[in-house]
Design a protein around this motif. Structure first.
Motif, mmCIF file in Angstrom:
data_model
loop_
_atom_site.group_PDB
_atom_site.id
_atom_site.type_symbol
_atom_site.label_atom_id
_atom_site.label_comp_id
_atom_site.label_asym_id
_atom_site.label_seq_id
_atom_site.Cartn_x
_atom_site.Cartn_y
_atom_site.Cartn_z
ATOM 1 N N CYS A 295 17.953 -1.150 2.011
ATOM 2 C CA CYS A 295 17.428 0.190 2.269
ATOM 3 C C CYS A 295 18.460 1.270 1.962
ATOM 4 C CB CYS A 295 16.977 0.302 3.728
ATOM 5 S SG CYS A 295 15.537 -0.720 4.127
ATOM 6 N N SER A 296 19.713 1.014 2.258
ATOM 7 C CA SER A 296 20.755 2.019 2.035
ATOM 8 C C SER A 296 21.104 2.162 0.556
ATOM 9 C CB SER A 296 22.008 1.669 2.839
ATOM 10 O OG SER A 296 22.533 0.412 2.431
ATOM 11 N N ILE A 297 21.012 1.067 -0.202
ATOM 12 C CA ILE A 297 21.345 1.124 -1.629
ATOM 13 C C ILE A 297 20.440 2.093 -2.372
ATOM 14 C CG2 ILE A 297 21.204 -0.217 -3.773
ATOM 15 C CD1 ILE A 297 22.345 -2.585 -2.276
ATOM 16 N N LEU A 298 19.150 2.061 -2.036
ATOM 17 C CA LEU A 298 18.166 2.836 -2.790
ATOM 18 C C LEU A 298 18.079 4.293 -2.335
ATOM 19 C CD1 LEU A 298 15.998 2.546 -5.013
ATOM 20 C CD2 LEU A 298 14.352 2.017 -3.196
ATOM 21 N N THR B 115 13.513 -6.756 -5.401
ATOM 22 C CA THR B 115 14.234 -7.262 -4.224
ATOM 23 C C THR B 115 13.351 -7.388 -2.984
ATOM 24 O OG1 THR B 115 14.961 -5.013 -3.694
ATOM 25 C CG2 THR B 115 16.454 -6.375 -4.996
ATOM 26 N N LEU B 116 12.834 -6.289 -2.484
ATOM 27 C CA LEU B 116 12.107 -6.305 -1.222
ATOM 28 C C LEU B 116 10.848 -7.166 -1.276
ATOM 29 C CD1 LEU B 116 12.438 -2.552 -0.132
ATOM 30 C CD2 LEU B 116 13.541 -4.541 0.907
ATOM 31 N N ALA C 172 9.008 1.525 -6.399
ATOM 32 C CA ALA C 172 8.174 0.384 -6.798
ATOM 33 C C ALA C 172 9.013 -0.667 -7.521
ATOM 34 C CB ALA C 172 7.028 0.862 -7.685
ATOM 35 N N LYS C 173 9.908 -0.239 -8.416
ATOM 36 C CA LYS C 173 10.753 -1.186 -9.139
ATOM 37 C C LYS C 173 11.680 -1.934 -8.180
ATOM 38 C CE LYS C 173 10.863 1.181 -13.627
ATOM 39 N NZ LYS C 173 11.716 1.889 -14.621
ATOM 40 N N HIS C 174 12.242 -1.193 -7.220
ATOM 41 C CA HIS C 174 13.134 -1.830 -6.252
ATOM 42 C C HIS C 174 12.371 -2.864 -5.409
ATOM 43 C CE1 HIS C 174 16.695 -2.201 -3.754
ATOM 44 N NE2 HIS C 174 15.943 -2.034 -2.667
ATOM 45 N N ALA D 115 0.835 -1.200 0.000
ATOM 46 C CA ALA D 115 0.000 0.000 0.000
ATOM 47 C C ALA D 115 0.870 1.250 0.000
ATOM 48 C CB ALA D 115 -0.933 -0.020 1.212
ATOM 49 N N LEU D 116 1.968 1.208 0.757
ATOM 50 C CA LEU D 116 2.888 2.348 0.772
ATOM 51 C C LEU D 116 3.555 2.541 -0.590
ATOM 52 C CD1 LEU D 116 4.617 1.863 4.252
ATOM 53 C CD2 LEU D 116 3.173 3.793 3.565
ATOM 54 N N ILE D 117 3.912 1.448 -1.240
ATOM 55 C CA ILE D 117 4.519 1.534 -2.570
ATOM 56 C C ILE D 117 3.555 2.174 -3.556
ATOM 57 C CG2 ILE D 117 5.311 0.169 -4.535
ATOM 58 C CD1 ILE D 117 7.379 0.340 -2.356
ATOM 59 N N LEU D 118 2.305 1.741 -3.510
ATOM 60 C CA LEU D 118 1.299 2.286 -4.417
ATOM 61 C C LEU D 118 1.058 3.764 -4.133
ATOM 62 C CD1 LEU D 118 -0.784 1.784 -6.642
ATOM 63 C CD2 LEU D 118 -2.424 1.128 -4.858
#
Length: 264
Positions: free
Chosen positions: A199-202, A170-171, A164-166, A149-152
């Motif tokens: 989380c740090s990569i993105l 992965t996640l 969203a792609k990440h 829901a947060l991604i959307l």
């Protein structure tokens, strides 16, 4: 602690008594195996009572923790009596080798269970989250729904699909079901490292608004990691008996057959 040392002293005295008795019988040219074998059969029978005690917790018997201590000490006593009875660590003959193999496997599974009973509760307490094992699938599903829901919402409000792609690449894999099972049961930190790394990569590729959503998703991932840890350790605690009890039953069956054979 004093209680278990008392049990150890009693078990040691019992073993010494059987050992001396065996030597005495041996010197009189009788059959010392009957003495050690009888004592071993008695201890194995006593070990079986622990499983019976757990199935009838409503009876006014000793508390379960006392039974557990007795069961532990009696298990090591049984191993010592087995060596005394066999005379060697690995006997000759296919039948007795199968019996020895099952006996060692049962002892090993008991030791593994003992270690888990002592170590896992402390690890679960330190994780800082309480979980009911039967509710874990539902808890994971709720966390996954919140993350999606947060991604959307992030995609709709920021107009960017980077997060969203990440998530899809992965996640999303992490949120689907419990992960890092093997690492968790050995107390590893791979899950925590993985979550922090993802989380740090993105973070460097997101704007301020997207980072707010990333922080919320990372918080959900951290909660999911702790739930996974509970799932792994609680699953081991619940399921190790599915190995220990059948092995013990196989040993008892072999022992009874052994008694029948030597009496024929």
């Amino acid at each position: 602690m004093k209680r278990i040392w008392g049990y150890i002293v009693i078990a040691t005295l019992f073993f010494v008594l059987i050992w001396v008795w065996t030597l005495k019988v041996d010197s009189s040219l009788n059959y010392p195996e009957f003495v050690s074998g009888g004592a071993l059969f008695f201890i194995i029978f006593f070990l079986c009572l622990f499983n019976i005690r757990k199935r009838v917790p409503f009876l006014p018997l000793w508390p379960a923790h006392k039974w557990f201590l007795l069961h532990t000490v009696a298990g090591f006593l049984a191993l010592s009596l087995f060596w005394l009875h066999a005379g060697v660590m690995w006997p000759n003959g296919l039948y007795v080798q199968i019996l020895a193999f099952l006996f060692y496997l049962t002892t090993l599974s008991g030791i593994v269970g003992l270690v888990m009973e002592k170590v896992y509760p402390n690890l679960l307490t330190r994780i800082g989250l309480e979980c009911i094992y039967e509710r874990i699938p539902r808890d994971i599903a709720e966390i996954r729904n919140k993350a999606e829901a947060l991604i959307l919402e992030c995609t709709e409000k920021t107009g960017s699909d980077t997060l969203a792609k990440h998530y899809l690449e992965t996640l999303g894999w992490f949120f689907q079901r419990p992960r890092f099972f093997l690492n968790n049961i050995f107390g590893g930190q791979n899950a925590q490292t993985w979550v922090l790394q993802q989380c740090s990569i993105l973070e460097r590729f997101l704007n301020a608004a997207e980072r707010d959503y990333l922080d919320q998703i990372c918080a959900l991932a951290e909660t999911k990691r702790k739930i996974d840890f509970h799932y792994s350790l609680q699953k081991m605690l619940k399921n190790w008996l599915l190995i220990h009890v059948p092995l013990a039953a196989a040993v008892i069956t072999m022992v009874v057959w052994h008694l029948i054979v030597i009496q024929v």
